[in-house]
Enzyme design. Structure first.
Site, PDB file in Angstrom:
ATOM      1  CE  LYS A  22      -1.772   1.541   4.014  1.00 17.26           C
ATOM      2  NZ  LYS A  22      -1.516   2.952   4.345  1.00 17.26           N
ATOM      3  CG  ASN A  23       2.194   2.681   3.519  1.00 19.73           C
ATOM      4  OD1 ASN A  23       1.043   2.983   3.200  1.00 19.73           O
ATOM      5  ND2 ASN A  23       2.538   2.443   4.769  1.00 19.73           N
ATOM      6  CB  CYS A 116      -5.479  10.166  11.353  1.00 19.44           C
ATOM      7  SG  CYS A 116      -3.928   9.428  11.814  1.00 19.44           S
ATOM      8  NE  ARG A 121      -0.013  10.188  10.225  1.00 18.78           N
ATOM      9  CZ  ARG A 121      -0.383   9.147   9.477  1.00 18.78           C
ATOM     10  NH1 ARG A 121      -1.538   8.589   9.672  1.00 18.78           N
ATOM     11  NH2 ARG A 121       0.401   8.704   8.511  1.00 18.78           N
ATOM     12  CG  ASP A 304       3.119   1.359   9.559  1.00 20.31           C
ATOM     13  OD1 ASP A 304       3.345   1.580   8.361  1.00 20.31           O
ATOM     14  OD2 ASP A 304       2.778   2.248  10.359  1.00 20.31           O
ATOM     15  NE  ARG A 396      -7.524   4.282   5.263  1.00 18.32           N
ATOM     16  CZ  ARG A 396      -7.121   5.464   5.709  1.00 18.32           C
ATOM     17  NH1 ARG A 396      -7.604   5.964   6.809  1.00 18.32           N
ATOM     18  NH2 ARG A 396      -6.201   6.144   5.045  1.00 18.32           N
TER      19      ARG A 396
END
Ligand code: EPZ
Length: 420
Positions: A22-23, A116, A121, A304, A396
């Site tokens: 994803k990243n 978030c 952030r 993460d 997500r």
């Protein structure tokens, strides 16, 4: 809102293929804005965040076509350089269109991403870096309004290691006039993956993967075909699930070299980890041991992955400490794990976990992407049934997680609730 219903099961076993990262996919998709020529990307994961970003790019006039894990993009017809709040608020990584829009079109209006669940952030370093390259930027009515006739190469020292900050500035610098040097740059593999894609498009980047990245600006970039790297966090998540359940799993389509810190911690947790080309095999030598860890920028232990290890530590013998140094509020999973019977105290940015014999199934609520993964792992090892609510957070960043875990023997199913 969908729920995942997880019943007590045994050790995970078997093999499963991991998806693209994803990243890495998100910045690479934004790189399409840097050229009028088509960019074809493979191994793009089928995730909510990817769909959101494709919607944002289409909103600007980018042609996008997606078949399975292949995405073709053409930014020849971009007619507006705006990223509106209603799209940015659902995905902060939308900020990654700022650098490319400014570099190619000389202007951009991007909604300030709010905070978030895991922290405030800010994006001040993205803005500061672009200003150093000559952009005029102001904040107006919640938007970042930026313009620059042509960005100029600059030497930029990043006060804090920022992954998307490094990615935004690296993309902007590819079309700047002159050479840009990013110091104290992020070294994450996803940053290097983006640089590889940009260089395939004709950019001149070197030093990616280290903390000094040099970008020699060019007049224009070409199209390219590029394959996104495997997702090291999805890989790590499944490995921790296997370790916590005392399992024996083989993950396919992975990049072991991008996750030394995680593999070291799994070995410390009593796993036998064997890596070969594109595969990782994990087998537990016995009950998992708890492991203390401290998150930090790559190549140190990734933030993460801390929530997932906390779930495993919750039933390991002894006391462990998890210290979160990247985000100020990334322990949202603690109160949910406590509902399952975990014994965890939080003191500042440290969580002290005292292992218990068993967790007890209950209904818990996902609060952010990796916290959700932690609750799924806890559900796999809890007695009885665990219901994880609000799993749109999970969707997500994990492609078909319940199918993949079922393939490894987990008792897990999705329940769609129309009422809420
Ligand atoms: C990226 O977020 C990842 N997201 C995150 O993954 C990941 O947790 C994070 O890097 C850290 O590894 C994507 O790549 C899309 P940062 P990013 O900028 O770039 C501070 C997931 O679960 N900072 O590296 O937003 C910031 O507050 C997600 O997949 C500034 O102060 O993170 C934080 O404390 C969650 N000013 C630290 O730097 C800035 O301008 C690191 O944040 C930018 C960041």
């Amino acid at each position: 809102m969908d729920q995942l219903i997880i019943s007590e099961g045994g050790a995970l076993s078997g093999e499963v293929e991991v998806s693209g990262a994803k990243n890495a996919a998100l910045p690479v998709l934004c790189a399409s804005l840097l050229t009028a020529h088509p960019l074809t990307l493979d191994n793009v994961p089928d995730l909510r965040d990817v769909s959101t970003l494709l919607r944002l790019l289409r909103n600007m006039g980018v042609d996008t076509e997606r078949t399975q894990h292949r995405v073709r993009l053409s930014a020849e017809g971009v007619h507006q350089t705006v990223a509106p709040y209603d799209l940015v608020k659902t995905m902060r990584a939308s900020i990654l269109v700022l650098g490319p829009l400014l570099a190619r079109f000389g202007q951009a209006r991007v909604s300030l991403p709010g905070g978030c669940a895991i922290g405030e952030r800010p994006v001040d370093l993205h803005i500061k870096g672009l200003q150093a390259m000559g952009a005029r930027i102001e904040i107006a009515h919640g938007d970042i309004v930026a313009e620059a006739k042509r960005l100029k190469g600059a030497r930029i020292f990043m006060d804090t290691v920022t992954v998307t900050g490094t990615e935004n500035l690296m993309m902007a610098a590819t079309l700047a006039d002159g050479v840009t040097v990013l110091e104290n740059a992020a070294r994450e593999p996803e940053v290097a993956d983006l640089a590889h894609c940009l260089n395939a498009m004709g950019a001149r980047i070197r030093g990616h993967g280290t903390d000094v990245i040099t970008i020699e600006g060019v007049q224009a970039l070409q199209g390219a075909q590029y394959r996104v790297m495997p997702d090291r966090i999805e890989t790590g998540t499944f490995l921790v699930a296997a370790a916590a359940t005392g399992g024996d799993v083989r993950l396919l389509g992975v990049q072991p070299g991008s996750m030394d810190a995680v593999l070291d911690k799994l070995t410390e947790a009593n796993a036998q980890v064997t890596c070969s080309a594109g595969q990782i095999h994990l087998r537990m030598r016995g009950p998992n041991h708890g492991v203390s860890l401290r998150t930090a920028p790559y190549p140190a232990f990734p933030t993460d992955m801390q929530a997932q290890f906390m779930a495993m530590n919750a039933v390991a013998q002894g006391t462990t400490v998890i210290t979160e140094t990247i985000f100020e509020n990334r322990f949202m999973h603690v109160q949910e794990l406590r509902r399952l019977g975990a014994n965890i105290e939080v003191e500042g940015n440290a969580a002290i976990i005292r292992g218990v014999n068993r967790l007890q199934g209950a209904t818990v609520m996902a609060t952010d992407l990796r916290a959700s993964a932690s609750l799924v792992i806890a559900g796999l090892i809890a007695r009885g049934e665990t219901i994880v609510d609000r799993i749109y957070h999970l969707d997500r960043g994990y492609e078909k997680i319940e199918q993949k875990l079922s393939q490894l023997g987990a008792h897990i199913r999705r329940h769609s609730r129309e009422d809420s």
